[in-house]
Scaffold this motif. Structure first.
Motif, PDB file in Angstrom:
ATOM      1  N   VAL A   1       3.954   2.207  -4.711  1.00  0.00           N
ATOM      2  CA  VAL A   1       2.901   1.447  -4.046  1.00  0.00           C
ATOM      3  C   VAL A   1       2.095   2.383  -3.155  1.00  0.00           C
ATOM      4  CG1 VAL A   1       2.381  -0.561  -2.598  1.00  0.00           C
ATOM      5  CG2 VAL A   1       4.522  -0.501  -3.915  1.00  0.00           C
ATOM      6  N   VAL A   2       0.770   2.239  -3.170  1.00  0.00           N
ATOM      7  CA  VAL A   2      -0.094   2.908  -2.202  1.00  0.00           C
ATOM      8  C   VAL A   2      -0.743   1.817  -1.362  1.00  0.00           C
ATOM      9  CG1 VAL A   2      -2.139   4.334  -1.836  1.00  0.00           C
ATOM     10  CG2 VAL A   2      -0.511   4.943  -3.629  1.00  0.00           C
ATOM     11  N   GLU A   3      -0.430   1.811  -0.056  1.00  0.00           N
ATOM     12  CA  GLU A   3      -0.921   0.750   0.813  1.00  0.00           C
ATOM     13  C   GLU A   3      -2.208   1.128   1.540  1.00  0.00           C
ATOM     14  OE1 GLU A   3       1.834  -1.086   3.390  1.00  0.00           O
ATOM     15  OE2 GLU A   3       3.408  -1.304   1.880  1.00  0.00           O
ATOM     16  N   SER A   4      -2.650   2.356   1.397  1.00  0.00           N
ATOM     17  CA  SER A   4      -3.754   2.849   2.216  1.00  0.00           C
ATOM     18  C   SER A   4      -5.043   3.085   1.419  1.00  0.00           C
ATOM     19  CB  SER A   4      -3.328   4.148   2.903  1.00  0.00           C
ATOM     20  OG  SER A   4      -2.739   5.048   1.961  1.00  0.00           O
ATOM     21  N   VAL A   5      -5.351   2.185   0.500  1.00  0.00           N
ATOM     22  CA  VAL A   5      -6.575   2.315  -0.303  1.00  0.00           C
ATOM     23  C   VAL A   5      -7.750   1.764   0.501  1.00  0.00           C
ATOM     24  CG1 VAL A   5      -7.734   1.605  -2.417  1.00  0.00           C
ATOM     25  CG2 VAL A   5      -5.297   2.162  -2.454  1.00  0.00           C
ATOM     26  N   ASP A   6      -8.726   2.616   0.780  1.00  0.00           N
ATOM     27  CA  ASP A   6      -9.802   2.184   1.666  1.00  0.00           C
ATOM     28  C   ASP A   6     -11.206   2.622   1.239  1.00  0.00           C
ATOM     29  OD1 ASP A   6      -9.618   4.882   2.177  1.00  0.00           O
ATOM     30  OD2 ASP A   6      -9.167   4.680   4.322  1.00  0.00           O
ATOM     31  N   SER A   7     -11.342   3.119   0.009  1.00  0.00           N
ATOM     32  CA  SER A   7     -12.677   3.515  -0.446  1.00  0.00           C
ATOM     33  C   SER A   7     -12.767   3.448  -1.956  1.00  0.00           C
ATOM     34  CB  SER A   7     -13.002   4.946   0.016  1.00  0.00           C
ATOM     35  OG  SER A   7     -12.226   5.896  -0.718  1.00  0.00           O
ATOM     36  N   ALA A   8     -13.977   3.285  -2.451  1.00  0.00           N
ATOM     37  CA  ALA A   8     -14.197   3.229  -3.895  1.00  0.00           C
ATOM     38  C   ALA A   8     -13.829   4.557  -4.545  1.00  0.00           C
ATOM     39  CB  ALA A   8     -15.655   2.883  -4.183  1.00  0.00           C
ATOM     40  N   ARG A   9     -14.107   5.647  -3.862  1.00  0.00           N
ATOM     41  CA  ARG A   9     -13.780   6.957  -4.435  1.00  0.00           C
ATOM     42  C   ARG A   9     -12.271   7.156  -4.566  1.00  0.00           C
ATOM     43  NH1 ARG A   9     -17.223  11.502  -1.390  1.00  0.00           N
ATOM     44  NH2 ARG A   9     -16.355  10.429   0.446  1.00  0.00           N
ATOM     45  N   LEU A  10     -11.510   6.623  -3.608  1.00  0.00           N
ATOM     46  CA  LEU A  10     -10.057   6.729  -3.709  1.00  0.00           C
ATOM     47  C   LEU A  10      -9.534   5.830  -4.832  1.00  0.00           C
ATOM     48  CD1 LEU A  10      -7.375   7.820  -2.751  1.00  0.00           C
ATOM     49  CD2 LEU A  10      -7.357   6.076  -0.949  1.00  0.00           C
ATOM     50  N   VAL A  11     -10.127   4.655  -4.990  1.00  0.00           N
ATOM     51  CA  VAL A  11      -9.735   3.778  -6.101  1.00  0.00           C
ATOM     52  C   VAL A  11      -9.909   4.505  -7.423  1.00  0.00           C
ATOM     53  CG1 VAL A  11     -10.333   1.691  -7.398  1.00  0.00           C
ATOM     54  CG2 VAL A  11     -10.213   1.612  -4.903  1.00  0.00           C
ATOM     55  N   GLU A  12     -11.052   5.145  -7.601  1.00  0.00           N
ATOM     56  CA  GLU A  12     -11.311   5.843  -8.857  1.00  0.00           C
ATOM     57  C   GLU A  12     -10.357   7.008  -9.054  1.00  0.00           C
ATOM     58  OE1 GLU A  12     -12.638   7.234 -12.431  1.00  0.00           O
ATOM     59  OE2 GLU A  12     -12.820   5.259 -11.496  1.00  0.00           O
ATOM     60  N   ALA A  13     -10.062   7.743  -7.981  1.00  0.00           N
ATOM     61  CA  ALA A  13      -9.139   8.871  -8.090  1.00  0.00           C
ATOM     62  C   ALA A  13      -7.735   8.386  -8.471  1.00  0.00           C
ATOM     63  CB  ALA A  13      -9.091   9.636  -6.769  1.00  0.00           C
ATOM     64  N   LEU A  14      -7.293   7.298  -7.871  1.00  0.00           N
ATOM     65  CA  LEU A  14      -5.975   6.761  -8.196  1.00  0.00           C
ATOM     66  C   LEU A  14      -5.936   6.180  -9.605  1.00  0.00           C
ATOM     67  CD1 LEU A  14      -5.072   5.040  -4.806  1.00  0.00           C
ATOM     68  CD2 LEU A  14      -3.916   7.016  -5.818  1.00  0.00           C
ATOM     69  N   ARG A  15      -7.017   5.539 -10.008  1.00  0.00           N
ATOM     70  CA  ARG A  15      -7.083   4.985 -11.362  1.00  0.00           C
ATOM     71  C   ARG A  15      -6.949   6.090 -12.400  1.00  0.00           C
ATOM     72  NH1 ARG A  15      -9.539   5.274 -15.553  1.00  0.00           N
ATOM     73  NH2 ARG A  15     -11.077   6.718 -14.671  1.00  0.00           N
ATOM     74  N   ARG A  16      -7.707   7.141 -12.206  1.00  0.00           N
ATOM     75  CA  ARG A  16      -7.684   8.248 -13.150  1.00  0.00           C
ATOM     76  C   ARG A  16      -6.318   8.938 -13.154  1.00  0.00           C
ATOM     77  NH1 ARG A  16     -12.008  10.168 -11.570  1.00  0.00           N
ATOM     78  NH2 ARG A  16     -11.214  11.642 -10.021  1.00  0.00           N
ATOM     79  N   ALA A  17      -5.759   9.167 -11.963  1.00  0.00           N
ATOM     80  CA  ALA A  17      -4.459   9.837 -11.865  1.00  0.00           C
ATOM     81  C   ALA A  17      -3.351   8.990 -12.476  1.00  0.00           C
ATOM     82  CB  ALA A  17      -4.144  10.136 -10.399  1.00  0.00           C
ATOM     83  N   THR A  18      -3.406   7.679 -12.245  1.00  0.00           N
ATOM     84  CA  THR A  18      -2.383   6.796 -12.801  1.00  0.00           C
ATOM     85  C   THR A  18      -2.470   6.744 -14.317  1.00  0.00           C
ATOM     86  OG1 THR A  18      -2.400   5.445 -10.788  1.00  0.00           O
ATOM     87  CG2 THR A  18      -1.450   4.458 -12.767  1.00  0.00           C
ATOM     88  N   ALA A  19      -3.682   6.657 -14.843  1.00  0.00           N
ATOM     89  CA  ALA A  19      -3.864   6.631 -16.292  1.00  0.00           C
ATOM     90  C   ALA A  19      -3.298   7.901 -16.923  1.00  0.00           C
ATOM     91  CB  ALA A  19      -5.343   6.473 -16.635  1.00  0.00           C
ATOM     92  N   ASN A  20      -3.591   9.048 -16.314  1.00  0.00           N
ATOM     93  CA  ASN A  20      -3.082  10.314 -16.833  1.00  0.00           C
ATOM     94  C   ASN A  20      -1.559  10.378 -16.756  1.00  0.00           C
ATOM     95  OD1 ASN A  20      -5.668  11.203 -17.387  1.00  0.00           O
ATOM     96  ND2 ASN A  20      -5.890  12.302 -15.445  1.00  0.00           N
ATOM     97  N   ALA A  21      -0.997   9.868 -15.637  1.00  0.00           N
ATOM     98  CA  ALA A  21       0.461   9.890 -15.472  1.00  0.00           C
ATOM     99  C   ALA A  21       1.140   8.981 -16.489  1.00  0.00           C
ATOM    100  CB  ALA A  21       0.829   9.480 -14.051  1.00  0.00           C
ATOM    101  N   LEU A  22       0.529   7.846 -16.769  1.00  0.00           N
ATOM    102  CA  LEU A  22       1.083   6.935 -17.781  1.00  0.00           C
ATOM    103  C   LEU A  22       1.049   7.582 -19.161  1.00  0.00           C
ATOM    104  CD1 LEU A  22      -0.535   3.595 -16.562  1.00  0.00           C
ATOM    105  CD2 LEU A  22       1.922   4.082 -16.644  1.00  0.00           C
ATOM    106  N   ASP A  23      -0.059   8.232 -19.465  1.00  0.00           N
ATOM    107  CA  ASP A  23      -0.194   8.898 -20.766  1.00  0.00           C
ATOM    108  C   ASP A  23       0.814  10.040 -20.917  1.00  0.00           C
ATOM    109  OD1 ASP A  23      -2.231   7.218 -21.493  1.00  0.00           O
ATOM    110  OD2 ASP A  23      -3.843   8.612 -20.967  1.00  0.00           O
TER     111      ASP A  23
END
Length: 244
Positions: free
Chosen positions: A106-128
């Motif tokens: 869990v990441v509880e400290s999401v506070d910007s659109a740029r961080l959302v995109e960075a986490l989305r991309r990183a999570t997708a890569n980690a899942l792959d």
């Protein structure tokens, strides 16, 4: 201090913190099972995490990625069969997203659109890559005083950020997180957060979590609907390590 002494110390602290949560819930007319205890283990060694896990604690939080990465790995060696969840609760730079998704549930400290995109991309890569087996749960951190350096988005920005999170397939919106302003009235702060959470649930019924309340103000947070309190000092005592 021996391991036996430290275990006894942690057991007593854990018992008292859980009793505080129980009393706060009953005073608010709530079921204690509605409030999760998140042990904030920043600056404390993996051996303390292992002892708390032995005592039945299952949720742990860190606020610096570099410290957390090594601690999670060491804990896994100490208790390879333990089933626990790790939360990132500190401010997170976008360039740390790739590293944090390798250990955080869990990441509880999401506070910007740029961080959302960075986490989305990183999570997708980690899942792959097989480094993760499930999407990343996230909470929107809300600033209740707009103080610089403490993180959090403006309350008015919560809806758009929540919409962005839910549009990804790799992040799961779980709710909101906040820290009461320093020197402010926690009742006022947590009442504000409760209203923000209520509005968010109107658009996103799955976003039911409210992470609020720490060692000094958990009773107020519980009274205003917190579903998770983040406790460090009252549970583990004063700082033991120097954060890297």
């Amino acid at each position: 201090m021996s391991e036996e002494q430290r275990r006894a110390e942690l057991e007593a602290s854990l018992r008292e913190v859980r009793a505080r949560i129980d009393r706060a819930c009953r005073a608010a007319g709530r079921d204690p099972s509605e409030v999760e205890l998140l042990a904030v283990t920043k600056t404390f060694p993996a051996s303390d995490v292992a002892l708390l896990a032995d005592l039945g604690q299952t949720a742990f939080a860190e606020n610096r990625e570099q410290e957390a990465r090594g601690k999670v790995a060491e804990f896994t060696e100490l208790r390879p069969s333990a089933s626990v969840r790790w939360h990132m609760v500190g401010q997170l730079q976008r360039n740390k997203a790739r590293a944090v998704v390798r250990w955080a549930d869990v990441v509880e400290s999401v506070d910007s659109a740029r961080l959302v995109e960075a986490l989305r991309r990183a999570t997708a890569n980690a899942l792959d890559a097989g480094d993760r087996t499930h999407p990343l749960d996230v909470l929107v951190q809300v600033s209740l005083d707009e103080a610089e350096g403490r993180g959090g988005c403006r309350p008015d920005d919560v809806p758009a950020l929540a919409d962005m999170i839910t549009q990804t397939g790799d992040l799961r919106l779980r709710g909101v997180m906040a820290v009461a302003p320093l020197g402010g009235d926690p009742d006022v702060a947590f009442d504000t957060l409760s209203k923000i959470s209520e509005r968010l649930r109107g658009d996103h019924p799955e976003a039911v979590e409210v992470s609020a309340g720490m060692s000094g103000d958990l009773e107020s947070a519980v009274a205003h609907g917190s579903t998770r309190v983040r406790v460090g000092t009252a549970l583990l005592g004063g700082r033991r390590l120097t954060s890297p």
